[in-house]
Write an enzyme that holds these catalytic residues in place. Structure first.
Site, short mmCIF file in Angstrom:
data_model
loop_
_atom_site.label_atom_id
_atom_site.label_comp_id
_atom_site.label_asym_id
_atom_site.label_seq_id
_atom_site.Cartn_x
_atom_site.Cartn_y
_atom_site.Cartn_z
N ASN A 185 -15.66 -27.96 -20.68
CA ASN A 185 -14.50 -28.62 -20.09
C ASN A 185 -13.24 -27.87 -20.50
O ASN A 185 -12.64 -28.15 -21.54
CB ASN A 185 -14.45 -30.08 -20.52
N GLU A 186 -12.89 -26.92 -19.68
CA GLU A 186 -11.75 -26.06 -19.99
C GLU A 186 -10.44 -26.82 -19.78
O GLU A 186 -10.44 -27.92 -19.20
CB GLU A 186 -11.79 -24.82 -19.07
#
Ligand code: F6R
Length: 621
Positions: A158-159
């Site tokens: 989850n950037e």
């Protein structure tokens, strides 16, 4: 945790002496969860992570399985993520990682393993992700989610920009994340651009979350996630909103938390010399004032009035710290002969010294201390550089290919009988390279050629410092030759090779790195081997006179208060260092930014304004 620390830390953090201890504690917790569920004939549902962080944790689980009969028959696992487009058999796929690191060593039924399917077509991605979520639900939700944290603050993949309620989905990998994976994939161009990942929302639904982080390189992002605002710019910060999340940290990863970094802001402290130096330099930087210009009120307004009571007034404290910093600066890293050495970082005697520089991988030595090596040699010390590993994993196929082609051309041009063997050898090399393809595992021949490439670069590079070949040693520690990045298994052979060279060279000074590195990295492994080797040779006479200086190469640089010896460099010295470093063609060019940053720091504190500085910390043993 003290209640004062809680004001800053919005996620409970436990810091352990090292990663092994943390992993043991976590593995025991997992084992007890599994056993509890077994007792009531239920499943335990685990969310699992990949990467270097959980490797020692998986080793603990395998140990519990093999030595204490912990069964995984009732366990269901869900992995966080998988690269998009990688076949399960690809050597960097998370499927293969999990097989090698855990699944193949325990009795977990295949049907209970779940990993996001990286090979579905783009059209099928949405559905596959939805099915993954449904399967987690069906299993009753995740009991315990294991996490690592990326340098972007990602959990799973989850950037930055991922929403708090994001579901399992396909994402684009951040540039920093791809750079971090570049070594594993033998170049950034080979790193996939996309991945499937559980969402932040999926992770947040786990009943308990344990995030692990090791090494100083993770320290800043850990502190931001734990102490900063909740923001989608750092997805780990969403864990502040979970009521049963915990961070398990080693000393390095915990080092930027306020309680460790600025303990005087958290509560009353025992003012040790190092802490005083840290507090004064911190204040100087925070207020953007040289140390000698700090005022009593500056100290009082920043939680340090008790320090003034003990060591004040300000001008006295300022001078004390200014002098301490001043005394760290020396152009004589081997000590200055015939001089009063009370305020110098190194002893004057013995003179000349035997200086041993240990480099976990070729280039560590020059990047971190090329200028210092130069000075040591120039000042008449006997310098030996020992490359602990061959560094062949960092050599691209193209370098091996070029070597084989030159050999073949040369041999063909000779046509004499004794060139037959080299021609065959070159042909075999080229064949091996073609057969394995860009992602295949190098066989021993290829690895040895790559070692030679690295050796010749190292010799060239050190020739720039006038270091004779007889002072260059290639130890080729076995853990590296039989392993791959982030998954090394060091052993007794490694330690004894290190003991032998120490005993043979009997150094007065050792320079070493790795104390702050991720423990699974080459430098981290080498540092631990070094500690063991020093302990095993502790009774040898040379150790009575031996000082160890730590340097930093790829790791987070030392903070000003950690520096015990600062070796300044002129513009000319920096230039020749960079020329020497550039002989290492396998790696990114060095611009000298790190050395310049240390110099700037000294300047900002009000000390001399040097072009560059190489920094060292005395090892306490
Ligand atoms: C891996 C994952 C990632 C890693 C993170 C840290 O499944 O989801 O979030 O945990 O990138 O990687 P390492 O442990 O290699 O530093």
């Amino acid at each position: 945790m003290t209640s004062e620390a809680e004001q800053f830390e919005k996620i409970p953090c436990i810091s352990y002496e090292n990663s092994s201890e943390a992993c043991r504690v976590l593995a025991v917790e997992v084992a007890s969860l599994i056993r509890q569920r077994q007792a009531s004939s239920k499943h335990a549902v685990l969310g699992l992570a990949t990467g270097s962080t959980p490797v020692p944790f998986y080793r603990e689980l395998i140990h519990l399985h093999k030595k204490e009969g912990l069964s995984f028959q009732n366990v269901i696992t869900f992995n966080l993520d998988e690269y998009f487009g990688l076949e399960p058999q690809h050597r960097e796929s998370y499927y293969r990682f999990m097989r090698e690191q855990l699944f193949d060593h325990v009795d977990l039924p295949d049907s209970q393993i779940n990993i996001p399917p990286g090979t579905v077509s783009r059209e099928q991605v949405f559905r596959a992700c939805r099915d993954y979520e449904a399967k987690i639900e069906e299993a009753g939700g995740i009991d315990l989610q294991i996490l690592g944290i990326g340098r972007t603050g990602h959990i799973g993949f989850n950037e930055p920009g991922s929403a708090q309620d994001s579901p399992t989905r396909m994402i684009t990998l951040d540039k920093v994340t791809r750079e971090d994976a570049a070594r594993d994939f033998l170049g950034i161009d080979h790193v996939p651009r996309f991945a499937l990942t559980m969402g932040v929302g999926t992770i947040m639904r786990a009943r308990r979350i344990a995030l692990m982080a090791w090494g100083e390189n993770k320290a800043d992002i850990v502190a931001k996630a734990v102490e900063g605002e909740v923001t989608d710019a750092i997805s780990a910060s969403f864990l502040q909103l979970h009521d049963n999340a915990q961070f398990l940290l080693d000393a390095g990863a915990a080092s930027s938390l306020t309680r460790n970094q600025h303990p005087w802001l958290v509560g009353s402290v025992d003012w040790t010399d190092e802490l005083i130096r840290r507090a004064v330099t911190w204040l100087s930087r925070k207020l953007n004032k040289p140390v000698l210009k700090l005022l009593d009120e500056d100290y009082n307004e920043h939680g340090m009035s008790d320090l003034l009571t003990d060591c004040g007034p300000a001008y006295q404290l300022n001078i004390r710290i200014f002098n301490e910093l001043q005394h760290t600066i020396s152009g004589w890293p081997g000590g200055k002969p015939d001089e009063d050495d009370r305020y110098r970082p190194e002893r004057a005697l013995p003179f000349h010294k035997r200086s041993l520089i240990l480099a976990p991988e070729p280039s560590d030595e020059l990047r971190a201390m090329g200028g210092t090596i130069d000075r040591l040699i120039e000042q008449g010390h006997t310098v030996d550089v020992v490359f602990l590993t061959s560094g062949n994993l960092g050599v691209g196929d193209d370098a091996a290919e070029r070597f084989a082609e030159v050999l073949k051309e040369l041999a063909n041009a000779q046509s004499a009988e004794n060139w037959e063997a080299p021609v065959r050898y070159a042909g075999q090399l080229l064949g091996d390279l073609a057969a394995k393809g860009p992602f295949g595992q190098d066989n021993t021949t290829l690895r040895s050629i790559k070692s030679l490439v690295r050796r010749s670069e190292a010799r060239h590079a050190l020739r720039n410092c006038n270091l004779g070949e007889e002072h260059i040693h290639f130890l080729e520690l076995p853990f590296y030759e039989s392993g791959r990045y982030r998954r090394f298994k060091p052993g007794d052979n490694d330690v004894s090779a290190l003991c032998d060279i120490l005993t043979k060279l009997e150094p007065h000074q050792v320079y070493m790195t790795g104390s702050a590195s991720d423990p699974s990295s080459v430098a981290g492994v080498c540092y631990r081997l070094f500690q063991t080797a020093m302990a095993q040779t502790a009774k040898e006479a040379w150790q009575d006179e031996c000082w160890t200086w730590l340097y930093r190469s790829g790791e987070k640089p030392f903070a000003s208060y950690e520096i015990d010896m600062a070796v300044p460099m002129s513009p000319g010295q920096l230039k020749s260092k960079l020329t020497a470093v550039s002989q290492y063609t396998q790696e990114e060019k060095s611009t000298g930014a790190r050395e310049k940053a240390v110099a700037k720091y000294y300047d900002q504190l009000g000390l001399a304004d040097y072009e560059a500085i190489e920094a060292f910390r005395r090892w306490a043993g």
